[in-house]
Design a protein around this motif. Sequence first.
Motif, PDB file in Angstrom:
ATOM      1  N   PHE A 126      22.986  44.627  54.377  1.00  0.00           N
ATOM      2  CA  PHE A 126      22.638  45.501  55.496  1.00  0.00           C
ATOM      3  C   PHE A 126      23.670  46.618  55.678  1.00  0.00           C
ATOM      4  CE2 PHE A 126      24.834  41.689  56.831  1.00  0.00           C
ATOM      5  CZ  PHE A 126      25.901  42.166  57.578  1.00  0.00           C
ATOM      6  N   MET A 127      24.889  46.403  55.170  1.00  0.00           N
ATOM      7  CA  MET A 127      25.927  47.429  55.240  1.00  0.00           C
ATOM      8  C   MET A 127      26.039  48.232  53.956  1.00  0.00           C
ATOM      9  SD  MET A 127      29.097  45.586  57.215  1.00  0.00           S
ATOM     10  CE  MET A 127      30.139  47.021  56.934  1.00  0.00           C
ATOM     11  N   THR A 128      25.877  47.582  52.815  1.00  0.00           N
ATOM     12  CA  THR A 128      26.142  48.260  51.543  1.00  0.00           C
ATOM     13  C   THR A 128      24.903  48.906  50.932  1.00  0.00           C
ATOM     14  OG1 THR A 128      25.842  46.209  50.288  1.00  0.00           O
ATOM     15  CG2 THR A 128      28.069  46.718  51.057  1.00  0.00           C
ATOM     16  N   GLN A 129      23.728  48.467  51.323  1.00  0.00           N
ATOM     17  CA  GLN A 129      22.483  49.080  50.839  1.00  0.00           C
ATOM     18  C   GLN A 129      21.529  49.312  52.022  1.00  0.00           C
ATOM     19  OE1 GLN A 129      21.840  50.280  48.006  1.00  0.00           O
ATOM     20  NE2 GLN A 129      23.163  49.303  46.521  1.00  0.00           N
ATOM     21  N   PRO A 130      21.983  50.040  53.045  1.00  0.00           N
ATOM     22  CA  PRO A 130      21.159  50.187  54.243  1.00  0.00           C
ATOM     23  C   PRO A 130      19.853  50.925  53.999  1.00  0.00           C
ATOM     24  CG  PRO A 130      23.033  51.690  54.315  1.00  0.00           C
ATOM     25  CD  PRO A 130      23.274  50.759  53.168  1.00  0.00           C
ATOM     26  N   LYS A 131      19.850  51.864  53.055  1.00  0.00           N
ATOM     27  CA  LYS A 131      18.618  52.623  52.823  1.00  0.00           C
ATOM     28  C   LYS A 131      17.534  51.747  52.218  1.00  0.00           C
ATOM     29  CE  LYS A 131      16.675  56.797  50.845  1.00  0.00           C
ATOM     30  NZ  LYS A 131      15.561  56.052  50.200  1.00  0.00           N
ATOM     31  N   VAL A 132      17.925  50.854  51.307  1.00  0.00           N
ATOM     32  CA  VAL A 132      16.949  49.936  50.729  1.00  0.00           C
ATOM     33  C   VAL A 132      16.349  49.055  51.827  1.00  0.00           C
ATOM     34  CG1 VAL A 132      16.604  48.022  49.123  1.00  0.00           C
ATOM     35  CG2 VAL A 132      18.071  49.956  48.481  1.00  0.00           C
ATOM     36  N   VAL A 133      17.199  48.565  52.709  1.00  0.00           N
ATOM     37  CA  VAL A 133      16.712  47.744  53.827  1.00  0.00           C
ATOM     38  C   VAL A 133      15.807  48.574  54.735  1.00  0.00           C
ATOM     39  CG1 VAL A 133      17.406  46.398  55.848  1.00  0.00           C
ATOM     40  CG2 VAL A 133      18.738  46.251  53.729  1.00  0.00           C
ATOM     41  N   ALA A 134      16.248  49.795  55.068  1.00  0.00           N
ATOM     42  CA  ALA A 134      15.451  50.653  55.948  1.00  0.00           C
ATOM     43  C   ALA A 134      14.130  51.036  55.298  1.00  0.00           C
ATOM     44  CB  ALA A 134      16.248  51.903  56.322  1.00  0.00           C
ATOM     45  N   ASP A 135      14.139  51.295  53.992  1.00  0.00           N
ATOM     46  CA  ASP A 135      12.890  51.616  53.289  1.00  0.00           C
ATOM     47  C   ASP A 135      11.898  50.462  53.381  1.00  0.00           C
ATOM     48  OD1 ASP A 135      13.722  54.132  52.507  1.00  0.00           O
ATOM     49  OD2 ASP A 135      14.260  53.543  50.461  1.00  0.00           O
ATOM     50  N   THR A 136      12.392  49.236  53.247  1.00  0.00           N
ATOM     51  CA  THR A 136      11.510  48.071  53.328  1.00  0.00           C
ATOM     52  C   THR A 136      10.933  47.935  54.735  1.00  0.00           C
ATOM     53  OG1 THR A 136      12.800  46.947  51.616  1.00  0.00           O
ATOM     54  CG2 THR A 136      11.363  45.573  52.982  1.00  0.00           C
ATOM     55  N   ILE A 137      11.764  48.146  55.743  1.00  0.00           N
ATOM     56  CA  ILE A 137      11.288  48.077  57.125  1.00  0.00           C
ATOM     57  C   ILE A 137      10.261  49.173  57.388  1.00  0.00           C
ATOM     58  CG2 ILE A 137      11.983  48.289  59.548  1.00  0.00           C
ATOM     59  CD1 ILE A 137      14.750  47.138  58.640  1.00  0.00           C
ATOM     60  N   ASP A 138      10.525  50.361  56.884  1.00  0.00           N
ATOM     61  CA  ASP A 138       9.590  51.478  57.040  1.00  0.00           C
ATOM     62  C   ASP A 138       8.251  51.152  56.382  1.00  0.00           C
ATOM     63  OD1 ASP A 138       8.910  54.242  57.690  1.00  0.00           O
ATOM     64  OD2 ASP A 138       9.100  54.653  55.554  1.00  0.00           O
ATOM     65  N   ARG A 139       8.324  50.571  55.175  1.00  0.00           N
ATOM     66  CA  ARG A 139       7.092  50.192  54.485  1.00  0.00           C
ATOM     67  C   ARG A 139       6.342  49.121  55.260  1.00  0.00           C
ATOM     68  NH1 ARG A 139       9.204  47.986  50.208  1.00  0.00           N
ATOM     69  NH2 ARG A 139       9.962  50.026  49.580  1.00  0.00           N
ATOM     70  N   ALA A 140       7.071  48.169  55.820  1.00  0.00           N
ATOM     71  CA  ALA A 140       6.433  47.119  56.621  1.00  0.00           C
ATOM     72  C   ALA A 140       5.728  47.711  57.835  1.00  0.00           C
ATOM     73  CB  ALA A 140       7.488  46.103  57.058  1.00  0.00           C
ATOM     74  N   ALA A 141       6.381  48.677  58.493  1.00  0.00           N
ATOM     75  CA  ALA A 141       5.780  49.302  59.674  1.00  0.00           C
ATOM     76  C   ALA A 141       4.499  50.040  59.313  1.00  0.00           C
ATOM     77  CB  ALA A 141       6.784  50.257  60.320  1.00  0.00           C
ATOM     78  N   LYS A 142       4.520  50.768  58.194  1.00  0.00           N
ATOM     79  CA  LYS A 142       3.322  51.495  57.770  1.00  0.00           C
ATOM     80  C   LYS A 142       2.193  50.535  57.416  1.00  0.00           C
ATOM     81  CE  LYS A 142       5.810  55.482  55.874  1.00  0.00           C
ATOM     82  NZ  LYS A 142       6.207  56.191  54.628  1.00  0.00           N
ATOM     83  N   ASP A 143       2.524  49.511  56.622  1.00  0.00           N
ATOM     84  CA  ASP A 143       1.490  48.569  56.189  1.00  0.00           C
ATOM     85  C   ASP A 143       0.939  47.774  57.364  1.00  0.00           C
ATOM     86  OD1 ASP A 143       1.989  49.489  53.673  1.00  0.00           O
ATOM     87  OD2 ASP A 143       3.008  47.683  52.946  1.00  0.00           O
ATOM     88  N   ALA A 144       1.817  47.392  58.285  1.00  0.00           N
ATOM     89  CA  ALA A 144       1.357  46.636  59.454  1.00  0.00           C
ATOM     90  C   ALA A 144       0.434  47.486  60.316  1.00  0.00           C
ATOM     91  CB  ALA A 144       2.557  46.152  60.265  1.00  0.00           C
ATOM     92  N   ALA A 145       0.744  48.788  60.426  1.00  0.00           N
ATOM     93  CA  ALA A 145      -0.103  49.683  61.222  1.00  0.00           C
ATOM     94  C   ALA A 145      -1.481  49.804  60.603  1.00  0.00           C
ATOM     95  CB  ALA A 145       0.551  51.056  61.346  1.00  0.00           C
ATOM     96  N   GLN A 146      -1.541  49.896  59.275  1.00  0.00           N
ATOM     97  CA  GLN A 146      -2.829  50.015  58.599  1.00  0.00           C
ATOM     98  C   GLN A 146      -3.656  48.741  58.713  1.00  0.00           C
ATOM     99  OE1 GLN A 146      -1.783  51.093  54.595  1.00  0.00           O
ATOM    100  NE2 GLN A 146      -1.187  53.183  55.160  1.00  0.00           N
TER     101      GLN A 146
END
Length: 588
Positions: free
Chosen positions: A566-586
């Motif tokens: 969560f500290m060393t690869q925050p963008k990868v974690v954030a990208d996954t959360i972003d993808r989850a939010a998009k997929d959950a919305a659909q």
Amino acid sequence: MSHSIGAMSFDLSLAGKRVLVTGGTRGVGGAVVELLSSLQARIVATALSAPKQPIDGVHYVAANLVTAEGVRAATEAAQHHLGGVDILINVVGGSSAPLGGFAKLDDGEWAKALDLNLMSAVRMDRALLPAMLAQGSGVILHVTSIQRLLPLHDSTIAYAAAKAALSTYSKALSKEVTPQGVRVVRVSPGWIETEASIDFLGDIAANAGTDYEGAKQMVMNALGGIPVGRPAKPSEVADLIAFLVSPRAASISGSERRHRAHGVSAADGLPARRHRGGQTRQGARQERTIDQVFRTLRALWFRIRRQSTPAGQRRTPNATHHCPEDTTMFKLIPALLAAALAASLSPAVHAAESARDSGAVKNVVLVHGAFADGAGWRPVYDDLTARGYRVSIVQNPLTSLADDVAATRRVLDRQDGPAILVGHSWGGTVITEAGVHDKVAGLVYVSALAPDAGETTAQQYTGFAPTPEFVIDTSADGFGFIAPAKFKAGFAHDTTDADAAFLRDSQVPINMASFGTVLTHAAWRSKPSWAVIAIEDKAFDQAMLIHMAERINARITKVSASHAVFMTQPKVVADTIDRAAKDAAQAK
């Protein structure tokens, strides 16, 4: 080594030069790294995450340059791998501000824009310039933006102002340090066809019922036309940057080169060519006002609506009924243009379209694990809020599973709509129990535990290999700490020594009895799940992480990182959360 630009070929003399490129994994920054690497420069590239296809010989460092820690990590990497820096190329920047003009920009939005687009460059200069001055040579290049001259009042005021400040700062810096052997130059791009820009055009095409080329033409028309008939390519901007930082441009300092699809303008301070009526060509272009651009965009949107609405259902201009969907998309048009210009530049920017879409999941709740607290989520928090998400962080007491679940439910109760619930490590157990909350739209497990109902957390370790680097000392009262001597190796081996020491010394102990508590719910049985697996995690056997993720049918992302992913690869974690939010919305 020679380099060709068009029909011209000459030696840029960049072989062996020590170069640090910020924002160096995608877009213009990625193109610069690729080009300079082919010219045999020695390179350290910073970004929020590792590149999809690393280039052999390039040293990548995950660093958030809006923080002092990120700047320190970048400079330490340059010193370690290169022994110093001859050329600093500051590419990182971008905009994710909300729509609505200046009134929508609070102090936080202004601070984000200035931190990313101005202060990140200032901090890097401040860290590396003294050594350049000491050696009597060096080049600093700042990537600004054409929006410093042509801001979009509805969308990019803060971004444009920050880029204007960067340009002014750069000019002033050049006056001070050029006589001491350090050149400072600027490149001001217009619309560049980066990955973010391509995604933006895909959205336009989908809404307009056209193809990619048709969407591109619509945007070019809205921008007043581009003579060469296309946006610039990242590689073309990289060509210009490579020349400017090379010894071939040794006499150029203090100037700004404006790279658009139709070419490069004169440098600052040179006479501008006169146009009819005594105006400069630049002045004539600027008289095509922002209001005219927005009128063009509005006309574009109504044309899209007419094309997508059956003739029998079209409303007359005097129709009085109102469709909320129209208003939402109408307001998105200027944001899409802003994305084409501002977000096309930088890998740091993933504009907040996903969080602004009608019906999107806009809330994220982050749950930390054992031996830590919520502050560790800061890099992920910064990334997600820059994308437009509302992010809340649970502070687990770590006194019992029931107490941690109660703390999580309190935060979920405060959400104003559906949320993605994210847990790291022990936090996975917490979100498994708490995730049955009716506001949870999806679950993200970040190197996290995922028991089933009727199981304990401790049972998840059965049958898997021990982890000798991850050693827990249990005190007399039953609370556990990670053994100090093993902390960095077991928890955060890919952080700096300073960060690892701070995490070690700020540990929050967990009541070890919590691992023996039987769960009564398993939210992953009814909620969609995603998992980020840190493949260098020493807290768990890799087979254990994969087994748990596969059992809950999670969509899995693997990343090279320690337990402190969560500290060393925050963008990868954030990208996954972003993808989850998009997929959950659909899926709603």
